[in-house]
Design a protein around this motif. Structure first.
Motif, PDB file in Angstrom:
ATOM      1  N   LYS A 121       0.836  -1.206   0.000  1.00 37.21           N
ATOM      2  CA  LYS A 121       0.000   0.000   0.000  1.00 37.21           C
ATOM      3  C   LYS A 121       0.871   1.255   0.000  1.00 37.21           C
ATOM      4  CE  LYS A 121      -3.128   2.551   3.035  1.00 37.21           C
ATOM      5  NZ  LYS A 121      -3.772   2.585   4.354  1.00 37.21           N
ATOM      6  N   LYS A 122       1.937   1.227   0.782  1.00 42.49           N
ATOM      7  CA  LYS A 122       2.822   2.380   0.877  1.00 42.49           C
ATOM      8  C   LYS A 122       3.481   2.685  -0.468  1.00 42.49           C
ATOM      9  CE  LYS A 122       6.546   4.203   3.764  1.00 42.49           C
ATOM     10  NZ  LYS A 122       7.476   3.921   4.869  1.00 42.49           N
ATOM     11  N   ARG A 123       3.948   1.650  -1.188  1.00 47.41           N
ATOM     12  CA  ARG A 123       4.592   1.849  -2.493  1.00 47.41           C
ATOM     13  C   ARG A 123       3.593   2.311  -3.540  1.00 47.41           C
ATOM     14  NH1 ARG A 123       8.507  -2.103  -5.240  1.00 47.41           N
ATOM     15  NH2 ARG A 123       8.826  -0.184  -6.429  1.00 47.41           N
ATOM     16  N   LEU A 124       2.410   1.687  -3.513  1.00 43.85           N
ATOM     17  CA  LEU A 124       1.393   2.068  -4.496  1.00 43.85           C
ATOM     18  C   LEU A 124       0.948   3.519  -4.317  1.00 43.85           C
ATOM     19  CD1 LEU A 124      -0.828  -1.137  -4.673  1.00 43.85           C
ATOM     20  CD2 LEU A 124       0.546  -0.152  -6.525  1.00 43.85           C
ATOM     21  N   SER A 125       0.947   3.975  -3.065  1.00 42.28           N
ATOM     22  CA  SER A 125       0.515   5.350  -2.811  1.00 42.28           C
ATOM     23  C   SER A 125       1.471   6.366  -3.424  1.00 42.28           C
ATOM     24  CB  SER A 125       0.393   5.585  -1.311  1.00 42.28           C
ATOM     25  OG  SER A 125       1.671   5.530  -0.684  1.00 42.28           O
ATOM     26  N   LYS A 126       2.738   5.947  -3.738  1.00 41.19           N
ATOM     27  CA  LYS A 126       3.732   6.846  -4.335  1.00 41.19           C
ATOM     28  C   LYS A 126       3.887   6.661  -5.852  1.00 41.19           C
ATOM     29  CE  LYS A 126       6.696   7.144  -0.225  1.00 41.19           C
ATOM     30  NZ  LYS A 126       8.062   6.906   0.290  1.00 41.19           N
ATOM     31  N   LYS A 127       3.157   5.665  -6.413  1.00 43.99           N
ATOM     32  CA  LYS A 127       3.371   5.311  -7.815  1.00 43.99           C
ATOM     33  C   LYS A 127       3.193   6.502  -8.763  1.00 43.99           C
ATOM     34  CE  LYS A 127       1.655   2.309 -11.496  1.00 43.99           C
ATOM     35  NZ  LYS A 127       0.625   1.336 -11.908  1.00 43.99           N
ATOM     36  N   ASP A 128       2.090   7.223  -8.685  1.00 44.09           N
ATOM     37  CA  ASP A 128       1.813   8.335  -9.603  1.00 44.09           C
ATOM     38  C   ASP A 128       2.865   9.427  -9.487  1.00 44.09           C
ATOM     39  OD1 ASP A 128      -0.381   6.988 -10.510  1.00 44.09           O
ATOM     40  OD2 ASP A 128      -1.799   8.057  -9.220  1.00 44.09           O
TER      41      ASP A 128
END
Length: 506
Positions: free
Chosen positions: A202-209
């Motif tokens: 979740k933490k990595r996905l939250s920074k993807k964009d």
């Protein structure tokens, strides 16, 4: 055995040290000399009385089981009372509470003064009957031991049955609760470490964009690669550093890859995290949650099988009840044979002590570890609690003597506070004879105002008081004659009193 007593700054005593031997020790002296003060000091160092003494010490030779209280046992154990602002107690220089001091002292010391009737407790009396019965019946001791073993099992089964009966009153509620928790946990089906892994995703996905947008801008540097190289060449500057830096940048860019998240449903991941988080809030952790699941399944299996378990326990309970009833009846029968022997023995001592006979009966009571028997004692139809202190103490003395005679056991210390007070000469002599018999098993301390008891003592201590305070010393034979003569005739000693004193000492 108490070998030594030392006290300092205690009422009329400035300082005193006495050493004691075995057998009967008697303390005499005129009224107010300090006999009771001295006896109080002995009792105080063992926690039986309060004391204002600055220091009291007692050396005791006896195995006392001090290890149980965290105190190292020695061949001679030193008890100490020390008072400054408060009273503190020590054994072998290790601090001990007054409560634990009493527990230790009670194993070694009996104090006959107050109207206390512990000698007449039912379990203690039944113990004497059991010793007598075992001497007459070779199988009695084994039968009694088997009864007590069965009774312990009976109590254990009864507790289990009581618990089941309590559970049955709320079994439906307990069963539904266990099912609810099992279903709640199994719906999520958590795994150890899963919550942490999903939170990392979740933490990595939250920074993807943000990461992809930043690299989109940063990649523009590659469009100017040729221009930079040309500028370096024209300027005759080595372009190696720029080539190396650009290569490192390309490697770094290629490492930023979100292919592993292709096909992942972020909403599904968030829902999963929320479900796991709810379990953690309820149970503390996933590990504890899984432990609860295991426990609830075990409880549910227990609730489902409770009828079978109860049926099995009821069967065992009924069987043991019948066996105990039969065993207790056999035990009662043998005790009935022994009670008259005990009664006769006690009454023989009471006769010597010039007291009325007692009647002892065996009545029924609820079954316990000692059987179904209750020993009733009557003295001319009087209740024990209505007897005077003097009567109670003589009756206790008869019981202690009978107990010692039956069991052959004694040991420890008996402290008697004026047990012959207000008695006639023959009554006092009867007490003396009983104490002499007991002195082979006990060390005995007694205050006496009667020459009869004093004359029988193995050790005779005189307590005196003058303007400097109280003192005490052990008397030799000539001094004993003088003290007994004073007790017989008063301060004006007569020749007849001296002759009677010598006769008493023979």
């Amino acid at each position: 055995m108490i070998e030594r007593i030392y006290l300092k700054d205690y009422l009329s005593f400035n300082e005193l040290e006495l050493k004691f031997g075995s057998g009967l020790s008697v303390f005499t002296g005129v009224s107010g000399a300090g006999k009771s003060v001295l006896m109080g000091a002995i009792l105080s160092v063992f926690g039986y009385k309060d004391s204002d003494a600055r220091l009291i010490e007692a050396d005791v030779e006896c195995r006392l089981g001090l290890d149980e209280f965290g105190i190292e046992e020695e061949s001679i154990n030193c008890f100490k009372l020390l008072k400054d602002k408060s009273t503190r107690y020590f054994i072998n220089n290790q601090s001990i509470s007054k409560k634990n001091l009493n527990l230790i002292a009670n194993r070694h010391l009996k104090y006959l003064s107050a109207k206390e009737i512990s000698e007449f407790e039912n379990a203690r009396l039944l113990g004497l009957l059991d010793i007598l019965a075992s001497k007459k019946s070779k199988n009695y001791s084994q039968n009694l031991a088997e009864f007590k073993e069965k009774f312990s099992k009976f109590i254990s089964i009864k507790k289990e049955l009581d618990n089941i009966n309590e559970e049955e009153k709320k079994i439906d509620e307990l069963r539904e609760f266990a099912k609810f928790e099992i279903e709640k946990i199994e719906q999520v089906s958590p795994k150890v470490g899963e919550f942490e892994e999903l939170n990392a995703i979740k933490k990595r996905l939250s920074k993807k964009d943000k990461i992809e947008e930043a690299w989109s801008k940063a990649e523009m540097v590659f469009a100017y690669e040729k221009a930079v190289m040309d500028a370096l060449h024209i300027s005759e500057i080595d372009s190696g550093f720029f080539s190396d830096a650009l290569n490192e940048l390309k490697i770094a860019r290629s490492s930023v890859d979100f292919d592993e998240f292709e096909g992942l449903d972020i909403e599904e991941i968030l829902d999963r995290i929320e479900s796991l988080n709810a379990l953690i809030k309820r149970y503390g952790s996933i590990e504890e949650c899984l432990e609860i699941l295991k426990r609830r399944k075990s409880e549910l299996a227990h609730y489902e099988n409770i009828e079978f378990q109860k049926s099995d326990l009821v069967s065992k309970f009924t069987k043991l009840s019948n066996e105990l009833k039969s065993s207790s009846e056999a035990i009662t029968k043998e005790r009935f044979k022994a009670i008259k022997e005990l009664e006769t023995m006690i009454n023989s001592y009471l006769k010597d002590l010039y007291m009325d006979k007692i009647d002892m009966d065996l009545n029924s009571k609820n079954l316990d570890i000692n059987g179904a028997d209750l020993v009733d004692i009557n003295l001319n139809s009087s209740n024990l609690k209505t007897l005077s202190s003097g009567e109670i103490n003589r009756l206790r003395l008869a019981f202690i003597a009978s107990e010692a005679k039956i069991s052959g056991l004694g040991g420890g210390v008996l402290i008697l506070d004026e047990i012959d007070a207000n008695l006639s000469g023959k009554e006092a002599m009867s007490i003396a004879n009983v104490l002499i018999e007991l002195s082979s098993l006990y060390q005995i301390f007694a205050i006496s105002h009667q020459p009869q008891l004093s004359s029988k003592a193995h050790h005779h201590f005189l307590v005196q008081k003058d303007i400097k305070g109280s003192t005490a010393k052990e008397l030799n034979m000539d001094e004993r004659v003088m003290e007994l003569s004073r007790m017989i005739s008063g301060e004006s000693i007569t020749q007849e009193a001296t002759e009677f004193a010598k006769k008493l000492l023979l």
